[in-house]
Design an enzyme around this catalytic site. Structure first.
Site, PDB file in Angstrom:
ATOM      1  N   ARG A  68       1.082  -0.967   0.230  1.00 39.10           N
ATOM      2  CA  ARG A  68      -0.191   0.271   0.365  1.00 39.10           C
ATOM      3  C   ARG A  68       1.207   1.373  -0.092  1.00 39.10           C
ATOM      4  O   ARG A  68       2.470   0.903   0.214  1.00 39.10           O
ATOM      5  CB  ARG A  68      -0.896   0.315   1.111  1.00 39.10           C
ATOM      6  CG  ARG A  68      -2.197  -0.973   0.835  1.00 39.10           C
ATOM      7  CD  ARG A  68      -2.912  -1.224   2.841  1.00 39.10           C
ATOM      8  NE  ARG A  68      -2.084  -1.864   3.428  1.00 39.10           N
ATOM      9  CZ  ARG A  68      -2.413  -2.053   4.474  1.00 39.10           C
ATOM     10  NH1 ARG A  68      -3.582  -1.416   4.550  1.00 39.10           N
ATOM     11  NH2 ARG A  68      -1.151  -1.955   5.222  1.00 39.10           N
ATOM     12  N   LYS A 106       2.358   1.703   7.853  1.00 34.05           N
ATOM     13  CA  LYS A 106       2.630   1.041   8.308  1.00 34.05           C
ATOM     14  C   LYS A 106       3.934   1.674   9.269  1.00 34.05           C
ATOM     15  O   LYS A 106       4.440   2.427   8.980  1.00 34.05           O
ATOM     16  CB  LYS A 106       3.338  -0.590   8.003  1.00 34.05           C
ATOM     17  CG  LYS A 106       2.345  -0.999   7.396  1.00 34.05           C
ATOM     18  CD  LYS A 106       0.796  -1.902   7.830  1.00 34.05           C
ATOM     19  CE  LYS A 106       1.621  -2.787   9.028  1.00 34.05           C
ATOM     20  NZ  LYS A 106       0.658  -3.060   9.346  1.00 34.05           N
ATOM     21  N   TYR A 161      -0.194   4.154  11.000  1.00 35.48           N
ATOM     22  CA  TYR A 161      -0.335   3.361  11.687  1.00 35.48           C
ATOM     23  C   TYR A 161       1.007   2.592  13.077  1.00 35.48           C
ATOM     24  O   TYR A 161       1.629   2.690  11.695  1.00 35.48           O
ATOM     25  CB  TYR A 161      -0.752   1.732  11.170  1.00 35.48           C
ATOM     26  CG  TYR A 161      -2.315   1.265  10.335  1.00 35.48           C
ATOM     27  CD1 TYR A 161      -3.894   1.707  11.170  1.00 35.48           C
ATOM     28  CD2 TYR A 161      -2.696   1.559   9.582  1.00 35.48           C
ATOM     29  CE1 TYR A 161      -4.295   1.912  10.598  1.00 35.48           C
ATOM     30  CE2 TYR A 161      -3.952   0.946   8.534  1.00 35.48           C
ATOM     31  CZ  TYR A 161      -4.556   1.466   9.397  1.00 35.48           C
ATOM     32  OH  TYR A 161      -6.574   1.242   8.564  1.00 35.48           O
ATOM     33  N   HIS A 213       0.375   0.973  16.188  1.00 37.69           N
ATOM     34  CA  HIS A 213      -0.036  -0.556  17.457  1.00 37.69           C
ATOM     35  C   HIS A 213       1.332  -0.251  18.105  1.00 37.69           C
ATOM     36  O   HIS A 213       1.716  -1.365  18.379  1.00 37.69           O
ATOM     37  CB  HIS A 213      -0.018  -1.854  16.212  1.00 37.69           C
ATOM     38  CG  HIS A 213      -0.660  -1.475  15.262  1.00 37.69           C
ATOM     39  ND1 HIS A 213      -2.278  -2.091  15.590  1.00 37.69           N
ATOM     40  CD2 HIS A 213      -0.916  -1.208  14.106  1.00 37.69           C
ATOM     41  CE1 HIS A 213      -3.444  -1.795  14.821  1.00 37.69           C
ATOM     42  NE2 HIS A 213      -2.471  -1.609  13.675  1.00 37.69           N
ATOM     43  N   GLU A 253      -4.833   4.421  14.403  1.00 35.48           N
ATOM     44  CA  GLU A 253      -5.815   3.198  15.550  1.00 35.48           C
ATOM     45  C   GLU A 253      -6.290   3.590  16.347  1.00 35.48           C
ATOM     46  O   GLU A 253      -7.487   3.007  16.646  1.00 35.48           O
ATOM     47  CB  GLU A 253      -5.050   1.595  15.329  1.00 35.48           C
ATOM     48  CG  GLU A 253      -4.512   1.498  15.997  1.00 35.48           C
ATOM     49  CD  GLU A 253      -2.429   1.838  15.800  1.00 35.48           C
ATOM     50  OE1 GLU A 253      -2.813   2.220  14.774  1.00 35.48           O
ATOM     51  OE2 GLU A 253      -2.056   2.212  16.509  1.00 35.48           O
ATOM     52  N   ASP A 277      -4.864 -10.171  14.862  1.00 36.67           N
ATOM     53  CA  ASP A 277      -3.974  -9.542  14.581  1.00 36.67           C
ATOM     54  C   ASP A 277      -4.173  -9.233  16.720  1.00 36.67           C
ATOM     55  O   ASP A 277      -3.381  -8.106  17.427  1.00 36.67           O
ATOM     56  CB  ASP A 277      -4.295  -7.998  14.693  1.00 36.67           C
ATOM     57  CG  ASP A 277      -5.663  -7.544  14.391  1.00 36.67           C
ATOM     58  OD1 ASP A 277      -6.152  -8.439  14.830  1.00 36.67           O
ATOM     59  OD2 ASP A 277      -5.963  -6.464  13.736  1.00 36.67           O
TER      60      ASP A 277
HETATM   61  N1  LIG Z   1      -5.989  -9.881  10.519  1.00 36.26           N
HETATM   62  C1  LIG Z   1      -6.299  -8.704   9.522  1.00 36.26           C
HETATM   63  O1  LIG Z   1      -5.788  -8.338   8.599  1.00 36.26           O
HETATM   64  C2  LIG Z   1      -7.160  -7.753  10.502  1.00 36.26           C
HETATM   65  C3  LIG Z   1      -7.862  -6.342   9.498  1.00 36.26           C
HETATM   66  C4  LIG Z   1      -8.796  -5.928  10.210  1.00 36.26           C
HETATM   67  C5  LIG Z   1      -9.378  -5.841  11.384  1.00 36.26           C
HETATM   68  N2  LIG Z   1      -9.055  -6.838  12.100  1.00 36.26           N
HETATM   69  C6  LIG Z   1      -9.073  -7.671  13.584  1.00 36.26           C
HETATM   70  O2  LIG Z   1     -10.484  -7.988  13.534  1.00 36.26           O
HETATM   71  C7  LIG Z   1     -11.655  -7.836  14.289  1.00 36.26           C
HETATM   72  C8  LIG Z   1     -12.486  -7.677  14.271  1.00 36.26           C
HETATM   73  O3  LIG Z   1     -12.653  -5.908  14.305  1.00 36.26           O
HETATM   74  P1  LIG Z   1     -14.033  -5.045  13.813  1.00 36.26           P
HETATM   75  O4  LIG Z   1     -13.144  -3.881  13.751  1.00 36.26           O
HETATM   76  O5  LIG Z   1     -15.263  -5.778  13.539  1.00 36.26           O
HETATM   77  O6  LIG Z   1     -14.338  -4.893  15.692  1.00 36.26           O
HETATM   78  P2  LIG Z   1     -15.566  -4.581  15.990  1.00 36.26           P
HETATM   79  O7  LIG Z   1     -15.408  -3.731  18.014  1.00 36.26           O
HETATM   80  O8  LIG Z   1     -16.984  -3.450  15.270  1.00 36.26           O
HETATM   81  O9  LIG Z   1     -16.711  -5.722  16.381  1.00 36.26           O
HETATM   82  C9  LIG Z   1     -16.022  -6.575  17.190  1.00 36.26           C
HETATM   83  C10 LIG Z   1     -17.503  -8.187  17.829  1.00 36.26           C
HETATM   84  O10 LIG Z   1     -17.101  -8.845  18.160  1.00 36.26           O
HETATM   85  C11 LIG Z   1     -17.877  -9.021  19.560  1.00 36.26           C
HETATM   86  N3  LIG Z   1     -17.115 -10.126  19.950  1.00 36.26           N
HETATM   87  C12 LIG Z   1     -16.579  -9.498  20.973  1.00 36.26           C
HETATM   88  N4  LIG Z   1     -16.746 -11.034  21.763  1.00 36.26           N
HETATM   89  C13 LIG Z   1     -16.741 -11.828  21.346  1.00 36.26           C
HETATM   90  C14 LIG Z   1     -17.415 -13.600  21.551  1.00 36.26           C
HETATM   91  N5  LIG Z   1     -16.912 -13.872  22.915  1.00 36.26           N
HETATM   92  N6  LIG Z   1     -18.609 -13.575  20.919  1.00 36.26           N
HETATM   93  C15 LIG Z   1     -19.141 -13.349  19.812  1.00 36.26           C
HETATM   94  N7  LIG Z   1     -18.793 -11.865  19.738  1.00 36.26           N
HETATM   95  C16 LIG Z   1     -18.060 -11.334  20.520  1.00 36.26           C
HETATM   96  C17 LIG Z   1     -18.414  -7.909  19.781  1.00 36.26           C
HETATM   97  O11 LIG Z   1     -19.072  -7.266  21.178  1.00 36.26           O
HETATM   98  C18 LIG Z   1     -18.420  -6.942  18.707  1.00 36.26           C
HETATM   99  O12 LIG Z   1     -19.221  -7.019  17.907  1.00 36.26           O
HETATM  100  C19 LIG Z   1     -10.274  -7.271  15.284  1.00 36.26           C
HETATM  101  O13 LIG Z   1      -9.701  -7.549  15.970  1.00 36.26           O
HETATM  102  C20 LIG Z   1      -9.161  -6.087  14.735  1.00 36.26           C
HETATM  103  O14 LIG Z   1      -8.609  -5.528  14.719  1.00 36.26           O
HETATM  104  C21 LIG Z   1      -7.672  -7.781  11.542  1.00 36.26           C
END
Ligand SMILES: NC(=O)c1ccc[n+]([C@@H]2O[C@H](COP(=O)([O-])OP(=O)(O)OC[C@H]3O[C@@H](n4cnc5c(N)ncnc54)[C@H](O)[C@@H]3O)[C@@H](O)[C@H]2O)c1
Length: 370
Positions: free
Chosen positions: A15, A75, A94, A96, A118, A270
Site C-alpha cells: 500500500r 505501516k 498505523y 500499534h 488506529e 492481530d
Molecule cells: N487480520 C487482519 O488483517 C485484520 C484486518 C482488520 C481488522 N482485524 C481485526 O478483526 C477484529 C474485529 O474487528 P472489528 O473492526 O470487526 O471490531 P468490532 O469492534 O467492530 O467488532 C467486534 C465484535 O466482536 C464482538 N465480540 C466480542 N467478544 C465476543 C465473543 N466472545 N463472542 C462473539 N462476539 C464477540 C463484539 O461484541 C463486537 O460486536 C479485530 O481484532 C481487528 O483488529 C484484522
C-alpha cells in the site's frame, strides 16, 4: 507544510499512504508534497501520476525524511527508518505501539510527534481509520475461506454456495462488528447458510434489520458456539474486545468436535486470534492445520488487495492530513477531539494511556503540549 510520502519497506506491504488525488488536494492548498520514487507502484500508481499533480519525486527514503515535516505512512516505521526520524517531524501512520516496546522506545528517543491511525476515535467510539481495513478483511474472509475449503488446498472439498439438490456450506461468523457484518454479507451473497453470533444483543438486533434470509443470528455463549461450529464448514473469527487479547473461544476440545477439513479464517489474529492454536501467518504461507481444522491466520489481510486498500485508507485519512498540513499539529489537535485521541507520542512523552500502561511508562495527556 512539506508533506512526505515514503515507499513502504515492511515485508509484503504494497500500500501507499497517499493517492495522486490526495496529493493534488494538498498541492492545491499550497503545500509541497515529496513522494519517493516507486512509492505507489505496488498499488498501481506511477511516478508520473504523482508528478502530474504537482508532487516532487525523490530517489531515496533519506531524502523524503530530510525534506518533509509531516510524514504520512501506512505501516509503523521499520528499524532502518528510526534513525531518519527527528524532533520536528510529525508522523501520521498505523503505529500499534502497545504491541511493540522497541518501536515505542525508539520513537520516544527520536522526540517526534506520533499520531496513530488506529487510535483516532470519534466521541461515540468509532475508529474511522481502522474501520476501512476491517471492512476489507471482512469481505475477504469468505473469499479466502472458500478457497481453502477446496480439496487441493487441504479443505473439506465443499462449495460455499452449493448447487441445486446439494445444500450450501454452513458458515459461522463469530462477532457482528465491522469485520463480522462485512463477512456475513459476502458469505450470504455467495449463497452460504450463515450463522452470525455476538455477545452484544444490540449488534444482533441491528444486523437483523439488514441481513438476507440465508443468515440467522445467534447469541454467543460457550454452549451455542460449541453447537454451531460442530456442523460448520467455515468459521470466521471476527471478535474484538477493545484493547484486550481476543478470547480463546475455539479450545482444543471444540476443534476436535469440528469436521476434519473445516476452515477457520481467524481475522482476529492481530489481537491473538480465537483458536487455542492461532498464530500469525503471512500471505506467502497463510494456512496450517491444527486438530484437523485448516487455520488461516494472516495478520495483514488487506495487504493482499493494495489497490482497494490504498483507496479505502486514503479516503479516510485525507481529511486529517489536510487538517494537519493546513493548521499544524497543535491547532489541528485542538480543533478536533478525534484527532487528539490519535496522538500517541509528543517529544519523548507518551500521550496515550493504554500505551503508557502497556509498558509502565508515564502518561502525559496531549493537552499538556498544545
Ligand atoms: N487480520 C487482519 O488483517 C485484520 C484486518 C482488520 C481488522 N482485524 C481485526 O478483526 C477484529 C474485529 O474487528 P472489528 O473492526 O470487526 O471490531 P468490532 O469492534 O467492530 O467488532 C467486534 C465484535 O466482536 C464482538 N465480540 C466480542 N467478544 C465476543 C465473543 N466472545 N463472542 C462473539 N462476539 C464477540 C463484539 O461484541 C463486537 O460486536 C479485530 O481484532 C481487528 O483488529 C484484522
Amino acid at each position: 507544510m512539506i508533506v512526505g510520502v515514503p515507499k513502504e519497506i515492511k515485508t509484503e506491504e504494497y500500500r501507499v499512504s497517499m493517492t495522486p488525488a490526495g496529493v493534488k488536494e494538498l498541492v492545491k492548498r499550497g503545500h509541497r508534497v515529496i513522494v519517493q520514487e516507486g512509492a505507489g507502484a505496488g498499488a498501481g500508481f506511477k511516478d508520473e501520476d504523482y508528478k502530474g499533480v504537482g508532487a516532487e519525486i525523490v530517489k531515496t527514503l533519506e531524502e523524503v525524511y530530510d525534506k518533509a515535516e509531516l510524514i504520512v505512512k501506512v505501516k509503523e516505521p521499520q528499524p532502518e527508518e528510526y534513525k531518519l526520524l527527528h524532533e520536528g517531524h510529525i508522523l501520521f501512520t498505523y503505529l500499534h505501539l502497545a504491541a511493540d516496546e522497541n518501536l515505542t522506545r525508539a520513537l520516544m528517543e527520536r522526540k517526534i510527534v506520533g499520531i496513530a491511525y488506529e487510535t483516532v476515535e470519534t466521541d461515540d467510539g468509532y475508529l474511522p481509520l481502522l474501520a476501512p481495513m476491517s471492512e476489507i478483511a471482512g469481505k475477504m474472509a469468505p473469499q479466502e475461506g472458500a478457497k481453502y475449503l477446496e480439496k487441493p488446498q487441504g479443505g473439506l472439498g465443499v462449495l460455499l454456495g452449493g448447487v441445486p439438490g446439494v445444500p450450501p456450506a454452513k458458515v459461522v461468523v463469530i462477532g457482528a462488528g465491522t469485520v463480522g457484518m462485512s463477512a456475513t454479507m459476502v458469505a450470504a451473497g455467495m449463497g452460504a447458510d450463515v450463522t452470525l453470533m455476538d455477545i452484544n444483543v444490540e449488534r444482533l438486533r441491528r444486523a437483523e434489520e439488514i441481513i438476507p434470509a440465508n443468515v440467522k443470528t445467534l447469541f454467543s455463549t460457550d454452549y451455542t458456539i460449541r453447537e454451531a461450529v460442530k456442523n460448520a464448514d467455515l468459521v470466521i473469527g471476527a471478535v474484538l474486545i477493545t484493547g484486550a487479547k481476543a478470547p480463546k473461544i475455539l479450545t482444543r476440545d471444540i476443534l476436535r468436535e469440528m469436521k476434519e477439513g473445516a476452515v477457520l479464517v481467524d481475522v482476529s489474529i492481530d489481537q491473538g486470534g480465537i483458536s487455542e492454536f492461532s498464530r500469525p501467518t503471512t500471505h506467502k504461507d497463510p494456512v496450517f492445520v491444527a486438530e484437523g481444522v485448516v487455520h488461516y491466520c494472516v495478520a495483514n489481510m488487506p495487504g493482499a488487495v493494495p489497490r482497494t486498500s490504498t483507496f479505502a485508507l486514503t479516503n479516510s485519512t485525507l481529511k486529517y492530513v489536510i487538517k494537519l498540513a493546513d493548521m499544524g499539529w497543535k491547532d489541528a489537535v485542538r480543533s478536533d477531539k478525534s484527532l487528539a485521541r490519535g496522538v500517541n507520542l509528543v517529544k519523548g512523552f507518551i500521550t496515550h494511556k493504554a500505551v503508557a500502561e502497556a509498558f509502565g511508562l508515564d502518561y502525559h495527556p496531549v493537552e499538556e503540549f498544545i
